[in-house]
Motif scaffolding. Structure first.
Motif, PDB file in Angstrom:
ATOM      1  N   PRO A  23      28.719   8.842 -12.786  1.00 54.43           N
ATOM      2  CA  PRO A  23      27.447   8.981 -12.073  1.00 54.43           C
ATOM      3  C   PRO A  23      26.622  10.139 -12.638  1.00 54.43           C
ATOM      4  CG  PRO A  23      29.195   9.936 -10.773  1.00 54.43           C
ATOM      5  CD  PRO A  23      29.855   9.286 -11.950  1.00 54.43           C
ATOM      6  N   GLN A  24      25.301   9.987 -12.596  1.00 53.19           N
ATOM      7  CA  GLN A  24      24.445  11.039 -13.120  1.00 53.19           C
ATOM      8  C   GLN A  24      24.526  12.290 -12.246  1.00 53.19           C
ATOM      9  OE1 GLN A  24      20.872   8.649 -13.174  1.00 53.19           O
ATOM     10  NE2 GLN A  24      20.989   8.399 -15.388  1.00 53.19           N
ATOM     11  N   TRP A  25      24.645  12.087 -10.948  1.00 52.39           N
ATOM     12  CA  TRP A  25      24.814  13.198 -10.008  1.00 52.39           C
ATOM     13  C   TRP A  25      25.855  12.828  -8.972  1.00 52.39           C
ATOM     14  CZ3 TRP A  25      22.631  18.047 -10.019  1.00 52.39           C
ATOM     15  CH2 TRP A  25      21.587  18.264 -10.933  1.00 52.39           C
ATOM     16  N   ILE A  26      26.583  13.817  -8.509  1.00 53.52           N
ATOM     17  CA  ILE A  26      27.504  13.650  -7.382  1.00 53.52           C
ATOM     18  C   ILE A  26      27.019  14.562  -6.265  1.00 53.52           C
ATOM     19  CG2 ILE A  26      29.860  13.956  -6.537  1.00 53.52           C
ATOM     20  CD1 ILE A  26      30.842  13.433  -9.364  1.00 53.52           C
ATOM     21  N   VAL A  27      26.790  13.989  -5.093  1.00 51.93           N
ATOM     22  CA  VAL A  27      26.342  14.762  -3.935  1.00 51.93           C
ATOM     23  C   VAL A  27      27.472  14.792  -2.913  1.00 51.93           C
ATOM     24  CG1 VAL A  27      24.626  14.984  -2.105  1.00 51.93           C
ATOM     25  CG2 VAL A  27      23.956  14.061  -4.333  1.00 51.93           C
ATOM     26  N   ILE A  28      27.928  15.986  -2.560  1.00 53.87           N
ATOM     27  CA  ILE A  28      29.027  16.150  -1.610  1.00 53.87           C
ATOM     28  C   ILE A  28      28.456  16.736  -0.319  1.00 53.87           C
ATOM     29  CG2 ILE A  28      31.272  17.211  -1.173  1.00 53.87           C
ATOM     30  CD1 ILE A  28      31.670  17.371  -4.187  1.00 53.87           C
ATOM     31  N   LEU A  72      26.292  20.411  -3.668  1.00 60.35           N
ATOM     32  CA  LEU A  72      27.076  20.631  -2.457  1.00 60.35           C
ATOM     33  C   LEU A  72      26.118  20.930  -1.309  1.00 60.35           C
ATOM     34  CD1 LEU A  72      29.775  23.080  -3.898  1.00 60.35           C
ATOM     35  CD2 LEU A  72      29.827  20.591  -3.883  1.00 60.35           C
ATOM     36  N   LEU A  73      26.273  20.233  -0.194  1.00 59.75           N
ATOM     37  CA  LEU A  73      25.467  20.473   1.006  1.00 59.75           C
ATOM     38  C   LEU A  73      26.372  21.037   2.088  1.00 59.75           C
ATOM     39  CD1 LEU A  73      23.455  17.100   1.098  1.00 59.75           C
ATOM     40  CD2 LEU A  73      22.805  19.245   0.018  1.00 59.75           C
ATOM     41  N   THR A  74      25.979  22.159   2.665  1.00 54.71           N
ATOM     42  CA  THR A  74      26.810  22.752   3.710  1.00 54.71           C
ATOM     43  C   THR A  74      25.990  23.710   4.569  1.00 54.71           C
ATOM     44  OG1 THR A  74      28.798  24.068   4.150  1.00 54.71           O
ATOM     45  CG2 THR A  74      27.528  24.639   2.192  1.00 54.71           C
ATOM     46  N   HIS A 133      31.988  21.919   3.368  1.00 48.89           N
ATOM     47  CA  HIS A 133      32.987  22.781   4.002  1.00 48.89           C
ATOM     48  C   HIS A 133      34.125  21.970   4.613  1.00 48.89           C
ATOM     49  CE1 HIS A 133      29.806  21.806   6.891  1.00 48.89           C
ATOM     50  NE2 HIS A 133      30.696  21.918   7.846  1.00 48.89           N
ATOM     51  N   HIS A 134      33.901  20.657   4.825  1.00 54.32           N
ATOM     52  CA  HIS A 134      34.987  19.779   5.281  1.00 54.32           C
ATOM     53  C   HIS A 134      35.688  19.121   4.092  1.00 54.32           C
ATOM     54  CE1 HIS A 134      34.022  20.294   9.430  1.00 54.32           C
ATOM     55  NE2 HIS A 134      32.857  19.668   9.366  1.00 54.32           N
ATOM     56  N   VAL A 135      34.904  18.670   3.109  1.00 49.23           N
ATOM     57  CA  VAL A 135      35.472  17.948   1.969  1.00 49.23           C
ATOM     58  C   VAL A 135      36.226  18.889   1.029  1.00 49.23           C
ATOM     59  CG1 VAL A 135      34.923  16.416   0.040  1.00 49.23           C
ATOM     60  CG2 VAL A 135      33.586  16.289   2.146  1.00 49.23           C
TER      61      VAL A 135
END
Length: 221
Positions: free
Chosen positions: A10-15, A42-44, A19-21
């Motif tokens: 994938p061109q980008w990976i969005v997680i 990373l979104l948190t 903080h859970h993953v």
């Protein structure tokens, strides 16, 4: 990493909910992670709860309202990266604080460019999922019913078979637009429904058809 080396995808990976993953308690992170994350976001809301091994690989921070300085401070403490601060808070919601760590720049205020397309958050959840305690209940004037609509699909199904008196009671109370706004979190649907609720020239079945059609048009999956 293997897939990227073969296909470029994938061109980008969005997680999301990083903080859970990728939690701080993930002890095997240093042995599991690649040397470089590459194009990863990373979104948190809790950077201090993310694995330090992950935080060490982050090269850019975008901190948004309402407390961007606090976000930067928590990241700094958890990752061991230091910066000069705090900054004055952004004045407008389009403004964020950016910290380009890899470029060795101090954090600065940046204006983000709003997207041109509208994004419906958790669209499938509201259309087909279960809102639990946030469900809509058709009860009527004397609470002689207790019909639960846990999502918009069930809301439409119940509405189409509901007696006019019960439907019209909630309609005149403004209950539909209130639910769309506070629980479904769809301001556009709530505003359009509120306009319909303000009309006194509509018969109950006409108002029902208009609102149900609004939902079908907006949440067709």
């Amino acid at each position: 990493q293997s897939l990227r080396s073969r296909t470029g995808r994938p061109q980008w990976i969005v997680i999301d909910e990083a903080h859970h993953v990728l939690p701080k308690a993930w002890g095997s992170a240093p042995l599991t992670l690649p040397q470089k994350l590459g194009e990863t976001i990373l979104l948190t809301v809790h950077p201090e709860a993310v694995s330090p091994a992950i935080l060490q690989k982050v090269d850019t921070i975008i901190a948004v309202r309402p407390l961007p300085n606090l976000t930067l401070a928590k990241f700094s403490q958890a990752s061991g990266r230091r910066f000069s601060g705090p900054l004055s808070l952004p004045d407008r919601k389009e403004e964020v604080i950016a910290w380009l760590i890899s470029a060795e720049q101090e954090p600065f205020i940046m204006e983000s460019i709003p997207g041109h397309s509208e994004r419906l958050r958790h669209l499938r959840k509201y259309a087909e999922g279960d809102l639990g305690n946030h469900s809509f209940y058709f009860r009527g004037r004397d609470h002689h019913l207790n019909l639960k609509a846990q999502n918009l699909l069930i809301f439409n199904q119940i509405s189409e078979g509901l007696d006019e008196e019960t439907w019209d009671y909630h309609f005149r109370q403004g209950d539909y637009s209130r639910w769309f706004r506070s629980r479904v979190k769809d301001e556009h649907l709530a505003d359009e429904t509120h306009r319909i609720e303000q009309r006194r020239d509509l018969k109950p079945n006409e108002a029902r058809n208009l609102i149900c059609e609004l939902i079908r048009a907006r949440y067709a999956i």
